[in-house]
Design a protein around this motif. Structure first.
Motif, PDB file in Angstrom:
ATOM      1  N   ASP A 260       0.833  -1.198   0.000  1.00  0.00           N
ATOM      2  CA  ASP A 260       0.000   0.000   0.000  1.00  0.00           C
ATOM      3  C   ASP A 260       0.875   1.257   0.000  1.00  0.00           C
ATOM      4  O   ASP A 260       2.055   1.223   0.356  1.00  0.00           O
ATOM      5  CB  ASP A 260      -0.904   0.011   1.227  1.00  0.00           C
ATOM      6  CG  ASP A 260      -2.106   0.928   1.074  1.00  0.00           C
ATOM      7  OD1 ASP A 260      -2.426   1.303  -0.068  1.00  0.00           O
ATOM      8  OD2 ASP A 260      -2.737   1.249   2.100  1.00  0.00           O
ATOM      9  N   GLY A 261       0.299   2.361  -0.416  1.00  0.00           N
ATOM     10  CA  GLY A 261       0.970   3.652  -0.297  1.00  0.00           C
ATOM     11  C   GLY A 261       1.963   3.975  -1.401  1.00  0.00           C
ATOM     12  O   GLY A 261       2.696   4.959  -1.298  1.00  0.00           O
ATOM     13  N   ILE A 262       2.008   3.181  -2.469  1.00  0.00           N
ATOM     14  CA  ILE A 262       2.919   3.449  -3.578  1.00  0.00           C
ATOM     15  C   ILE A 262       2.160   4.224  -4.662  1.00  0.00           C
ATOM     16  O   ILE A 262       1.101   3.790  -5.126  1.00  0.00           O
ATOM     17  CB  ILE A 262       3.482   2.144  -4.175  1.00  0.00           C
ATOM     18  CG1 ILE A 262       4.158   1.310  -3.077  1.00  0.00           C
ATOM     19  CG2 ILE A 262       4.467   2.452  -5.299  1.00  0.00           C
ATOM     20  CD1 ILE A 262       5.340   1.963  -2.432  1.00  0.00           C
ATOM     21  N   GLU A 263       2.707   5.348  -5.065  1.00  0.00           N
ATOM     22  CA  GLU A 263       2.038   6.170  -6.071  1.00  0.00           C
ATOM     23  C   GLU A 263       2.075   5.489  -7.443  1.00  0.00           C
ATOM     24  O   GLU A 263       3.067   4.854  -7.802  1.00  0.00           O
ATOM     25  CB  GLU A 263       2.695   7.544  -6.167  1.00  0.00           C
ATOM     26  CG  GLU A 263       2.605   8.376  -4.896  1.00  0.00           C
ATOM     27  CD  GLU A 263       1.175   8.719  -4.527  1.00  0.00           C
ATOM     28  OE1 GLU A 263       0.317   8.700  -5.414  1.00  0.00           O
ATOM     29  OE2 GLU A 263       0.924   9.000  -3.335  1.00  0.00           O
TER      30      GLU A 263
ATOM     31  N   ILE B 115      -4.050  11.137 -20.441  1.00  0.00           N
ATOM     32  CA  ILE B 115      -5.160  10.738 -19.580  1.00  0.00           C
ATOM     33  C   ILE B 115      -4.748  10.694 -18.117  1.00  0.00           C
ATOM     34  O   ILE B 115      -5.495  11.124 -17.235  1.00  0.00           O
ATOM     35  CB  ILE B 115      -5.707   9.357 -19.999  1.00  0.00           C
ATOM     36  CG1 ILE B 115      -6.049   9.336 -21.490  1.00  0.00           C
ATOM     37  CG2 ILE B 115      -6.926   8.972 -19.157  1.00  0.00           C
ATOM     38  CD1 ILE B 115      -6.366   7.948 -22.024  1.00  0.00           C
ATOM     39  N   TYR B 116      -3.535  10.194 -17.860  1.00  0.00           N
ATOM     40  CA  TYR B 116      -3.078   9.969 -16.495  1.00  0.00           C
ATOM     41  C   TYR B 116      -1.870  10.842 -16.171  1.00  0.00           C
ATOM     42  O   TYR B 116      -1.088  11.203 -17.049  1.00  0.00           O
ATOM     43  CB  TYR B 116      -2.728   8.493 -16.288  1.00  0.00           C
ATOM     44  CG  TYR B 116      -3.865   7.574 -16.634  1.00  0.00           C
ATOM     45  CD1 TYR B 116      -4.949   7.430 -15.780  1.00  0.00           C
ATOM     46  CD2 TYR B 116      -3.875   6.882 -17.845  1.00  0.00           C
ATOM     47  CE1 TYR B 116      -6.016   6.615 -16.117  1.00  0.00           C
ATOM     48  CE2 TYR B 116      -4.929   6.059 -18.189  1.00  0.00           C
ATOM     49  CZ  TYR B 116      -6.004   5.922 -17.316  1.00  0.00           C
ATOM     50  OH  TYR B 116      -7.052   5.124 -17.659  1.00  0.00           O
ATOM     51  N   THR B 117      -1.722  11.127 -14.886  1.00  0.00           N
ATOM     52  CA  THR B 117      -0.599  11.908 -14.390  1.00  0.00           C
ATOM     53  C   THR B 117       0.262  11.011 -13.519  1.00  0.00           C
ATOM     54  O   THR B 117      -0.215  10.531 -12.472  1.00  0.00           O
ATOM     55  CB  THR B 117      -1.094  13.104 -13.553  1.00  0.00           C
ATOM     56  OG1 THR B 117      -1.962  13.916 -14.346  1.00  0.00           O
ATOM     57  CG2 THR B 117       0.085  13.937 -13.053  1.00  0.00           C
ATOM     58  N   PRO B 118       1.509  10.711 -13.932  1.00  0.00           N
ATOM     59  CA  PRO B 118       2.358   9.852 -13.102  1.00  0.00           C
ATOM     60  C   PRO B 118       2.465  10.375 -11.679  1.00  0.00           C
ATOM     61  O   PRO B 118       2.652  11.571 -11.446  1.00  0.00           O
ATOM     62  CB  PRO B 118       3.718   9.927 -13.812  1.00  0.00           C
ATOM     63  CG  PRO B 118       3.383  10.222 -15.238  1.00  0.00           C
ATOM     64  CD  PRO B 118       2.194  11.142 -15.169  1.00  0.00           C
TER      65      PRO B 118
END
Length: 349
Positions: free
Chosen positions: A221-224, A236-239
């Motif tokens: 958990d907690g990994i961007e 579409i997505y933002t790293p």
């Protein structure tokens, strides 16, 4: 290092879509290679990240320690999440693909347990599994997810597809019949981040599924997220973040896949899947609670526009999340799970 698929077919190919996160790869490989089951190989497809050299070096080191177990493939270009999953399936040679996220851990006896269930049932299309979530220490689980408390076999059909569809969203422990998945390969849904849902639904139009209650994988958990680097993702997505527009795109992709499967295979699943998503919409809402009220309302309206928020439950989640925040809602959801359980939602699928 062995860059070629072995001629003797393994029962499992453990598929690792690798993009950065090299620091977690040794622990992942250790957890796989120390399984008390030997009929498998590991395929790593590195998706041209800035950590490629390091990932390749780690794979080579483990190949020396465990000969003929690891196949490393460096993609010529950054394919993105969906295309790399398809790439892994195409390049694998196991009877079944057992996917692992690049920062996760395989639990003890996972391969042996899965093999045993499949041997008892016979050929399957897809397996659901239990998994746990941890922060830093894989031995300290903060949450466990079991969709079914007992093993269960699911016949081919709409109810099975609707049950499995959303529940294969977490890639670690995604287990699918390799040869059957290859026959349905398409780039139609690339960029939606849910290619595994498409092939799951497709394969389950022909083969039965099974539910395995044991905890097979451990998700960190907690990994961007790293989505947004490939050509079909970057607009579409933002790293490093999950925006509400990204969430809408992901949910929209799920609905589009369901509609496509319904038309192509004549199985009535769209409404079943929308109801199921509605029932478990909170994970898609929880990371958006910090939005300004205007954008939060826009998020709400867009969810309605794609056919969600059909019942009162997700609407209540939406309002309460904004009022009491993520921690408050996490606590409330956990109470609901303990007091009410998941059955009330599952029965509506």
């Amino acid at each position: 290092m062995n860059n070629n698929i072995t001629t003797s077919r393994p029962f499992f190919t453990v598929c690792i879509p690798a993009y950065k996160r090299a620091e977690f790869l040794p622990d992942l490989l250790e957890s796989i290679l120390k399984q008390n089951f030997d009929n498998f190989n590991i395929l790593i497809c590195e998706d041209k990240s800035e950590e490629r050299d390091l990932i390749s070096e780690i794979a080579e080191e483990y190949d020396k320690r465990y000969p003929n177990k690891i196949i490393y493939h460096g993609n010529e270009k950054n394919l993105g999440y969906d295309a790399n999953i398809r790439n892994l399936i195409n390049l694998s040679d196991g009877t079944y693909c057992f996917f692992m996220g690049n920062d996760d851990i395989m639990n003890e006896k996972a391969l042996e347990t899965t093999y045993s269930y499949i041997q008892d049932v016979g050929e399957i299309g897809v397996a659901l599994r239990g998994y746990a979530i941890f922060d830093k220490d894989p031995k300290k689980w903060k949450q466990t997810i079991r969709y079914f408390n007992e093993p269960k076999v699911f016949d081919v059909g709409a109810d099975t597809i609707a049950t499995f569809f959303r529940r294969v969203g977490v890639i670690s422990g995604f287990i699918i019949n390799r040869d059957k998945a290859v026959t349905y390969a398409t780039d139609r849904f690339d960029g939606g981040l849910y290619y595994q849902m498409y092939i799951t639904a497709s394969v389950l139009t022909e083969l039965k599924g099974i539910a395995i209650p044991e905890i097979l994988t451990l998700s960190r958990d907690g990994i961007e997220p790293d989505f947004g680097n490939s050509e079909n993702e970057k607009d579409i997505y933002t790293p490093g973040a999950i925006t509400y527009t990204a969430r809408i795109n992901m949910l929209k992709s799920m609905i589009e896949i369901a509609s496509y499967i319904e038309k192509e295979h004549g199985v009535l699943i769209s409404q079943k899947i929308k109801k199921d998503i509605d029932c478990y919409l909170y994970p898609y809402i929880r990371d958006q609670y910090i939005l300004p009220i205007k954008e939060y309302i826009m998020f709400f309206n867009q969810l309605k526009s794609i056919g969600l928020l059909q019942s009162i439950r997700p609407k209540v989640y939406f309002v309460l999340t904004f009022i009491i925040g993520r921690k408050g809602m996490d606590f409330l959801i956990e109470v609901i799970r303990k007091e009410i359980g998941r059955a009330s939602c599952r029965e509506r699928v």
